[in-house]
Write a protein that holds these residues in place. Structure first.
Motif, mmCIF file in Angstrom:
data_model
loop_
_atom_site.group_PDB
_atom_site.id
_atom_site.type_symbol
_atom_site.label_atom_id
_atom_site.label_comp_id
_atom_site.label_asym_id
_atom_site.label_seq_id
_atom_site.Cartn_x
_atom_site.Cartn_y
_atom_site.Cartn_z
ATOM 1 N N TYR A 74 73.418 -41.334 93.400
ATOM 2 C CA TYR A 74 72.374 -41.782 93.232
ATOM 3 C C TYR A 74 73.435 -43.763 93.873
ATOM 4 C CZ TYR A 74 68.620 -45.237 92.904
ATOM 5 O OH TYR A 74 67.886 -45.946 92.942
ATOM 6 N N VAL B 261 65.853 -29.630 92.930
ATOM 7 C CA VAL B 261 66.407 -30.609 93.228
ATOM 8 C C VAL B 261 67.905 -30.868 92.887
ATOM 9 C CG1 VAL B 261 64.181 -31.214 93.590
ATOM 10 C CG2 VAL B 261 65.641 -32.277 91.825
ATOM 11 N N ILE C 79 70.845 -33.353 91.359
ATOM 12 C CA ILE C 79 70.276 -34.072 90.074
ATOM 13 C C ILE C 79 72.104 -34.683 90.428
ATOM 14 C CG2 ILE C 79 68.771 -33.170 88.482
ATOM 15 C CD1 ILE C 79 71.013 -32.346 86.773
ATOM 16 N N GLU D 62 64.889 -41.384 95.413
ATOM 17 C CA GLU D 62 63.834 -41.814 96.297
ATOM 18 C C GLU D 62 63.661 -40.783 97.601
ATOM 19 O OE1 GLU D 62 65.356 -43.381 94.415
ATOM 20 O OE2 GLU D 62 65.410 -45.397 94.533
ATOM 21 N N VAL E 283 64.523 -37.558 97.481
ATOM 22 C CA VAL E 283 63.620 -36.221 97.140
ATOM 23 C C VAL E 283 62.114 -36.448 97.136
ATOM 24 C CG1 VAL E 283 62.953 -34.568 94.381
ATOM 25 C CG2 VAL E 283 65.348 -35.737 95.100
ATOM 26 N N MET F 116 63.850 -36.879 87.122
ATOM 27 C CA MET F 116 63.257 -35.535 87.358
ATOM 28 C C MET F 116 62.703 -35.335 86.410
ATOM 29 S SD MET F 116 63.464 -34.531 90.347
ATOM 30 C CE MET F 116 62.357 -32.999 89.944
ATOM 31 N N GLY F 117 63.173 -35.772 84.897
ATOM 32 C CA GLY F 117 62.804 -35.133 83.561
ATOM 33 C C GLY F 117 60.889 -35.255 83.785
ATOM 34 N N CYS G 135 58.901 -34.404 87.364
ATOM 35 C CA CYS G 135 58.529 -32.703 87.319
ATOM 36 C C CYS G 135 57.380 -32.683 86.741
ATOM 37 C CB CYS G 135 60.043 -32.333 86.257
ATOM 38 S SG CYS G 135 59.905 -32.084 84.628
ATOM 39 N N TYR H 177 65.551 -28.706 88.043
ATOM 40 C CA TYR H 177 63.775 -28.998 88.788
ATOM 41 C C TYR H 177 63.797 -28.828 89.847
ATOM 42 C CZ TYR H 177 63.809 -31.402 84.397
ATOM 43 O OH TYR H 177 64.009 -32.394 83.002
ATOM 44 N N ILE I 131 64.518 -24.071 84.283
ATOM 45 C CA ILE I 131 62.913 -23.955 84.700
ATOM 46 C C ILE I 131 62.528 -24.076 85.831
ATOM 47 C CG2 ILE I 131 62.269 -26.887 84.847
ATOM 48 C CD1 ILE I 131 64.034 -27.824 82.823
ATOM 49 N N HIS I 132 63.973 -24.373 87.253
ATOM 50 C CA HIS I 132 63.012 -23.449 88.489
ATOM 51 C C HIS I 132 63.914 -22.871 89.185
ATOM 52 C CE1 HIS I 132 62.134 -24.749 92.827
ATOM 53 N NE2 HIS I 132 61.370 -25.047 92.192
ATOM 54 N N PRO J 95 57.312 -30.341 83.001
ATOM 55 C CA PRO J 95 57.719 -28.693 83.800
ATOM 56 C C PRO J 95 56.846 -28.474 83.680
ATOM 57 C CG PRO J 95 59.288 -28.805 82.389
ATOM 58 C CD PRO J 95 59.107 -29.838 81.846
ATOM 59 N N LEU K 182 57.562 -20.825 79.861
ATOM 60 C CA LEU K 182 57.409 -22.274 80.323
ATOM 61 C C LEU K 182 56.160 -21.754 82.078
ATOM 62 C CD1 LEU K 182 57.827 -25.528 81.309
ATOM 63 C CD2 LEU K 182 59.784 -23.985 83.032
ATOM 64 N N ASP L 20 55.935 -29.458 92.662
ATOM 65 C CA ASP L 20 55.918 -29.259 93.972
ATOM 66 C C ASP L 20 56.036 -28.956 95.193
ATOM 67 O OD1 ASP L 20 55.962 -26.807 92.862
ATOM 68 O OD2 ASP L 20 58.551 -26.479 92.498
#
Lengths: 400, 112
Positions: free
Chosen positions: B85, B61, B63, A192, A194, A244-245, A248, B59, B7-8, A164, A353, A252
């Motif tokens: 998913y 979004v 999950i 896909e 996202v 996502m890990g 990211c 993040y 994180i976000h 991130p 971060l 974004d």
């Protein structure tokens, strides 16, 4: 902001380099030893070794090699050929000459064997070292930069610290009109929707989605699963979360295009690189190691690679510097000399971060201005190019 | 230091940055969280009340979704959330009249 500008090497095509290497290239494994011997005589000079091992022709390898030999960080090229391999040396040499770089070919069979070829090569590189310093230097800024990112030796910390943080640096890079490239479609399964929702236009959205579906099919044909029990122990619950890990790292902002290795984005923005071969699986795994991925990114013009690692990779690369961002604080303590940035400080409370993202961005500028990365200082210059098959990009993939 | 980080800014879960012991109290931005069970590094904790069926956001979004109501401070994992998913490519092969659609590309949880 004066530190946002530095001196770069101007090339004939208008691109600017942050390094000025003489690159020695073997065009088949049989010429590797001669090329390595020549390079090893210049340890204290910016002379590097790259090459293609295969004897049989491959359009992808040809394309990538042509892109690498005309990369802005390359100032001159010496081609080493055995003489009977199928690589189109004449075309490569002509392309390099057209690009305004000093170039020479040594054919071992014509030179009269190993020793004579090495001597000829050493003499040429020696001569070239003298003239390459005259390359014109011009001011360079973030909007001249192409930066790629990959991860390798990942662990449970990668997705919560280093990755991130790279995403934040990418956001800033793109906001400053740089070009950012990310990849690893095989690790975007589950994302896909996202990802395609970030596409700059609907046509690109379809292409992005198709690239992940292709990766999913390819990996299942290779017998690869996506989600292992160990992932759940580390706190990951779903495939979307795991993906996502890695994903990211792309930050974004909007996605401007989809490229394949060797395609070169020209407009500022964020690009996805599709590294999974087209057609039925033919030459095995899409990328057999991290270096192959790094080389592909460099072939698409990357000046710098941001490499995140949790377990502790040590690799660097030929042609473009690799900035290693260590996700795990314990790994950082153990391997400090190999790590440029300690993102693990996010877990120990030493940093945040946001600050780590800033530090990565500052690191990009520092390395672009000539400061060596850890792997450059330690002499790393890994390189690998293998066989692949690609079809050309679909419509709407690459804005010009 | 914060043992829980977001994180976000859009996230409704926080990530554990150092192992949390059973019985531990944490104060994060004027909110107190109590943990009756240990929660390991890298795991998720609800930053707010999440209704059953609601999206889990990390993040920035989704999950996955909550499979039950999750209280603020609750551990979010396999027991109370699931993946949303479904690979689109598994349907591509099922053309009309396809007598024996291949199962090879289906994910494990669809087959079981």
């Amino acid at each position: 902001m004066s530190h946002m500008q530095w001196q770069g090497y101007l090339r004939k095509d208008g691109r600017k380099g942050i390094r000025n290497y003489i690159t020695v290239v073997y065009l088949v494994e049989c010429a590797h030893h001669v090329a390595r011997e020549i390079t090893s005589r210049f340890k204290e000079h910016p002379v590097q070794l790259i090459g293609f091992a295969g004897c049989y022709p491959n359009a992808y390898a040809d394309r990538v090699m042509n892109s690498l030999c005309t990369h802005p960080n390359v100032g001159a090229v010496l081609l080493i050929s055995l003489g009977c391999e199928s690589f189109d040396r004449k075309k490569l040499e002509e392309n390099i000459r057209q690009s305004g770089r000093p170039v020479n070919s040594i054919v071992i069979q014509e030179a009269g064997g190993t020793r004579k070829a090495i001597n000829d090569g050493v003499r040429w590189v020696d001569w070239c070292s003298g003239i390459i310093g005259n390359t014109m230097m011009v001011p360079m800024t973030v909007n001249d930069l192409v930066v790629g990112t990959v991860c390798g030796g990942s662990d449970a910390t990668s997705g919560i610290t280093a990755n991130p943080a790279v995403g934040l640096a990418f956001n800033k890079l793109v906001a400053n009109k740089g070009i950012a490239i990310f990849e690893e479609t095989g690790e975007m399964i589950g994302l896909e929707e996202v990802m395609s929702s970030r596409a700059v236009n609907p046509q690109l959205a379809i292409e992005l989605k198709k690239s992940v579906e292709k990766a999913a099919r390819y990996y299942s044909a290779m017998g690869h699963g996506s989600f292992a029990p160990g992932n759940a122990d580390g706190g990951l619950t779903t495939i979307e979360e795991k993906s996502m890990g890695a994903y990211c790292k792309s930050g974004d902002c909007q996605i401007s295009g989809l490229i394949k290795p060797g395609d070169r984005p020209v407009q500022p923005g964020l690009y996805l690189m599709d590294v999974v071969p087209d057609g039925e699986p033919k030459f095995g795994f899409p990328n057999i190691n991290d270096t192959v991925e790094i080389v592909e990114m460099i072939s698409s013009g990357c000046h710098i690679i941001l490499f995140t690692t949790g377990r502790g990779s040590v690799v660097g690369s030929a042609i473009s510097p690799v900035i290693k961002i260590c996700a795990n604080p314990q790994t950082y303590r153990r391997m400090e000399e190999d790590m440029d940035i300690n993102a693990g400080g996010i877990l120990t409370g030493e940093t945040t971060l946001r600050d780590t993202g800033e530090k990565i961005f500052e690191g990009i500028l520092a390395v672009a201005s000539g400061i060596p990365t850890c792997s450059e200082g330690l002499g790393h210059q890994e390189f690998m190019l293998s066989y692949k098959t690609f079809t050309p990009l679909g419509p709407g993939c690459l804005p010009v | 230091m914060d043992k829980l980080i977001k994180i976000h800014s859009l996230d409704n879960v926080m990530i554990v940055t150092a192992d949390i012991q059973a019985g531990e109290h944490l104060h994060i931005r004027r909110t107190e969280y109590y943990f009756d069970k240990p929660v390991g590094i890298g795991h998720k904790v609800a930053a707010q009340f999440i209704e059953s069926g609601g999206k889990i956001i990390k993040y920035g979004v989704p999950i996955g979704s909550a499979t039950e109501d999750i209280q603020m401070g609750g551990h979010v994992h396999l027991h109370n959330m699931k993946s949303d998913y479904i690979p689109t490519y598994t349907y591509e092969k099922q053309y009309p009249g396809d007598a024996n659609p291949s199962l090879t590309n289906q994910s494990i949880n669809q087959v079981l």
